[in-house]
Design a protein around this motif. Structure first.
Motif, PDB file in Angstrom:
ATOM      1  N   ARG A 254     -46.008  25.723 -18.904  1.00  0.00           N
ATOM      2  CA  ARG A 254     -47.150  25.060 -19.429  1.00  0.00           C
ATOM      3  C   ARG A 254     -47.307  25.217 -21.153  1.00  0.00           C
ATOM      4  O   ARG A 254     -47.706  24.514 -21.919  1.00  0.00           O
ATOM      5  N   ALA A 255     -46.920  26.354 -21.600  1.00  0.00           N
ATOM      6  CA  ALA A 255     -46.914  26.788 -22.954  1.00  0.00           C
ATOM      7  C   ALA A 255     -46.064  25.705 -23.810  1.00  0.00           C
ATOM      8  O   ALA A 255     -46.583  25.290 -24.883  1.00  0.00           O
ATOM      9  N   ALA A 259     -47.409  23.160 -26.563  1.00  0.00           N
ATOM     10  CA  ALA A 259     -46.935  22.916 -27.697  1.00  0.00           C
ATOM     11  C   ALA A 259     -46.240  21.645 -28.143  1.00  0.00           C
ATOM     12  O   ALA A 259     -46.442  21.124 -29.182  1.00  0.00           O
ATOM     13  N   ALA A 260     -45.765  20.952 -27.265  1.00  0.00           N
ATOM     14  CA  ALA A 260     -45.112  19.650 -27.496  1.00  0.00           C
ATOM     15  C   ALA A 260     -46.443  18.603 -27.736  1.00  0.00           C
ATOM     16  O   ALA A 260     -46.119  17.867 -28.517  1.00  0.00           O
ATOM     17  N   LEU A 269     -50.856  14.875 -20.310  1.00  0.00           N
ATOM     18  CA  LEU A 269     -50.618  16.037 -19.576  1.00  0.00           C
ATOM     19  C   LEU A 269     -52.018  16.697 -19.006  1.00  0.00           C
ATOM     20  O   LEU A 269     -52.990  16.264 -19.924  1.00  0.00           O
ATOM     21  N   ASN A 270     -51.920  17.274 -18.018  1.00  0.00           N
ATOM     22  CA  ASN A 270     -53.154  17.986 -17.748  1.00  0.00           C
ATOM     23  C   ASN A 270     -53.376  19.297 -18.752  1.00  0.00           C
ATOM     24  O   ASN A 270     -52.430  19.963 -19.032  1.00  0.00           O
ATOM     25  N   GLY A 271     -54.734  19.399 -18.889  1.00  0.00           N
ATOM     26  CA  GLY A 271     -54.867  20.372 -19.816  1.00  0.00           C
ATOM     27  C   GLY A 271     -56.393  21.119 -19.711  1.00  0.00           C
ATOM     28  O   GLY A 271     -57.192  20.349 -19.029  1.00  0.00           O
ATOM     29  N   LYS A 282     -53.536  20.776 -35.257  1.00  0.00           N
ATOM     30  CA  LYS A 282     -52.327  20.195 -35.883  1.00  0.00           C
ATOM     31  C   LYS A 282     -52.502  18.760 -35.937  1.00  0.00           C
ATOM     32  O   LYS A 282     -51.507  17.790 -36.423  1.00  0.00           O
ATOM     33  N   GLY A 283     -53.913  18.248 -36.145  1.00  0.00           N
ATOM     34  CA  GLY A 283     -54.201  16.896 -36.537  1.00  0.00           C
ATOM     35  C   GLY A 283     -53.988  15.649 -35.350  1.00  0.00           C
ATOM     36  O   GLY A 283     -53.792  14.565 -35.736  1.00  0.00           O
TER      37      GLY A 283
END
Length: 421
Positions: A254-255, A259-260, A269-271, A282-283
């Protein structure tokens, strides 16, 4: 009152929240009763260690209750569950523990019932789904302390470049992923089934296919036809077509996936809520929608919670209850939720958050909470079953196993573990 703070170790809680070891704190007042609380750290640095939250809260509480001292020791998620387990094994449990699981202690008769310690108003204020997950045989022992739900995140720029709108079904998700791949997106859909938090990604997909870890009576059902169909679809329609990126799902944590996403390399992706802050920093321009289901929006999403529990051995029932009523006041619940980008566990705080324009980004997550499904934390076997899922589920979409084989093996292990517990 003196407290000390020790070093930092990155960890992950049951909520999937990156955290750090905030150290141990101690109260040295002169109250006639001392309550000891062992708590987990939700901070990602010393600057926002949970120790600071508890120091502020206990200072205010002790100022109003000079006859009670509250000693709080905060530990990383790497250590906190083992810390409490060892204390209990040594015959010296804390009065309160705020950790990842309660079922073993409740099953051993070591915990107060929630209604032994909480006022009626406090207990009835818990979000219903969360309080129900804290029950064993319809009696609540686990008191939810922090919660989160999941949404599908998507990169707005990548979607705009590919002429896409957010998907509402699996077929739309697969079509969007194919279009993103054609545009050169590195991870059209990031599928983290690596050992860090595979049990979470797995549960989100099982729910979206009208399945889950358990059946309607709470028995494990990992190899149900719905679950096999879900992982067959994942293997054939996403992984097999190269739509999940260059890292095999069973090796993607997950990390790494998060990060990607913050680097602009992931289409979907699920978050959980903490990803919002990381991506914004990170904009990355992103949107969030409910998890797509097999034939439309998923009927439910995954919810997760960490737990507060009260041990009986030292007594102090009245003082424990009074302190917990203070902990679960709307003000304190909101302050904790805001500090760590989590969802409130009480209805009053949830309603206050929903009404606050400053919390608009969290409304989507809040909307999912009443219908969220949680891990089967009331099963004393769940910790072991979860570990097996983390270790093995990636093979279900890999080259060396089939969904039916892998889920069948996990089911047999789960039944054996439950029968033995």
């Amino acid at each position: 009152m003196q407290r000390r703070v020790t070093g930092l170790i990155a960890v992950v809680s049951a909520l999937g929240v990156t955290a750090a070891l905030g150290g141990c704190g101690s109260s040295t007042g002169s109250g006639s009763v001392t309550l000891r609380l062992v708590a987990a750290d939700y901070g990602d640095s010393q600057a926002n260690s949970s120790q600071k939250y508890w120091d502020k809260l206990t200072d205010a509480y002790e100022a109003e209750h000079p006859d009670v001292d509250v000693e709080v020791s905060v530990h990383s998620w790497n250590d906190v569950d083992a810390k409490v387990k060892n204390m209990v094994a040594d015959g010296d449990p804390p009065d309160l523990a705020q950790i990842g699981a309660y079922a073993d202690y409740a099953d051993a008769g070591q915990l107060y019932r929630a209604d032994d310690v909480l006022s009626i108003d406090t207990q009835s204020d818990f979000v219903t789904r969360l309080s129900a997950a804290g029950e064993i045989n319809r009696t609540q022992y686990g008191m939810p302390f922090a919660s989160s739900t999941r949404l599908l995140f998507y990169n707005k720029k990548l979607f705009a470049d590919a002429g896409l709108t957010p998907p509402k079904s699996w077929s739309e998700l697969a079509s969007a992923a194919a279009a993103l791949k054609a545009e050169g997106v590195k991870y059209p859909y990031a599928l983290p089934l690596g050992p860090e938090e595979a049990q979470a990604e797995t549960m989100m997909w099982l729910l979206s296919g009208d399945g889950g870890y358990t059946d309607t009576v709470g028995s494990y059902a990992l190899d149900s036809q719905q679950n096999v169909d879900t992982f067959t679809w994942l293997k054939d329609k996403l992984v097999g077509k190269g739509l999940t990126g260059p890292v095999a799902p069973g090796e993607l944590n997950r990390a790494q996936a998060f990060a990607a996403f913050t680097r602009g390399e992931v289409g979907m992706l699920n978050g959980h809520p903490t990803l919002m802050k990381a991506a914004a920093a990170k904009g990355v321009k992103f949107g969030m929608v409910p998890m797509p289901g097999a034939a439309g929006r998923s009927k439910s999403t995954m919810g997760v919670a960490d737990w507060m529990m009260a041990f009986k051995k030292n007594g102090h029932r009245e003082q424990i209850g009074d302190f917990l009523d203070y902990v679960y006041s709307e003000k304190n619940v909101l302050e904790f939720s805001h500090e760590y980008d989590l969802l409130p566990v009480t209805t009053s705080a949830s309603e206050a958050m929903a009404a606050d324009a400053g919390d608009a980004d969290l409304v989507g997550f809040l909307d999912e909470l009443p219908n969220a499904e949680l891990y089967p934390v009331g099963q004393t076997s769940w910790a072991g079953v979860s570990a097996d899922i983390k270790r093995e589920i990636g093979a279900a979409v890999g080259d060396r196993g089939s969904p039916a084989q892998v889920l069948g093996r996990l089911q047999r292990g789960a039944v054996t573990a439950q029968n033995a517990s």
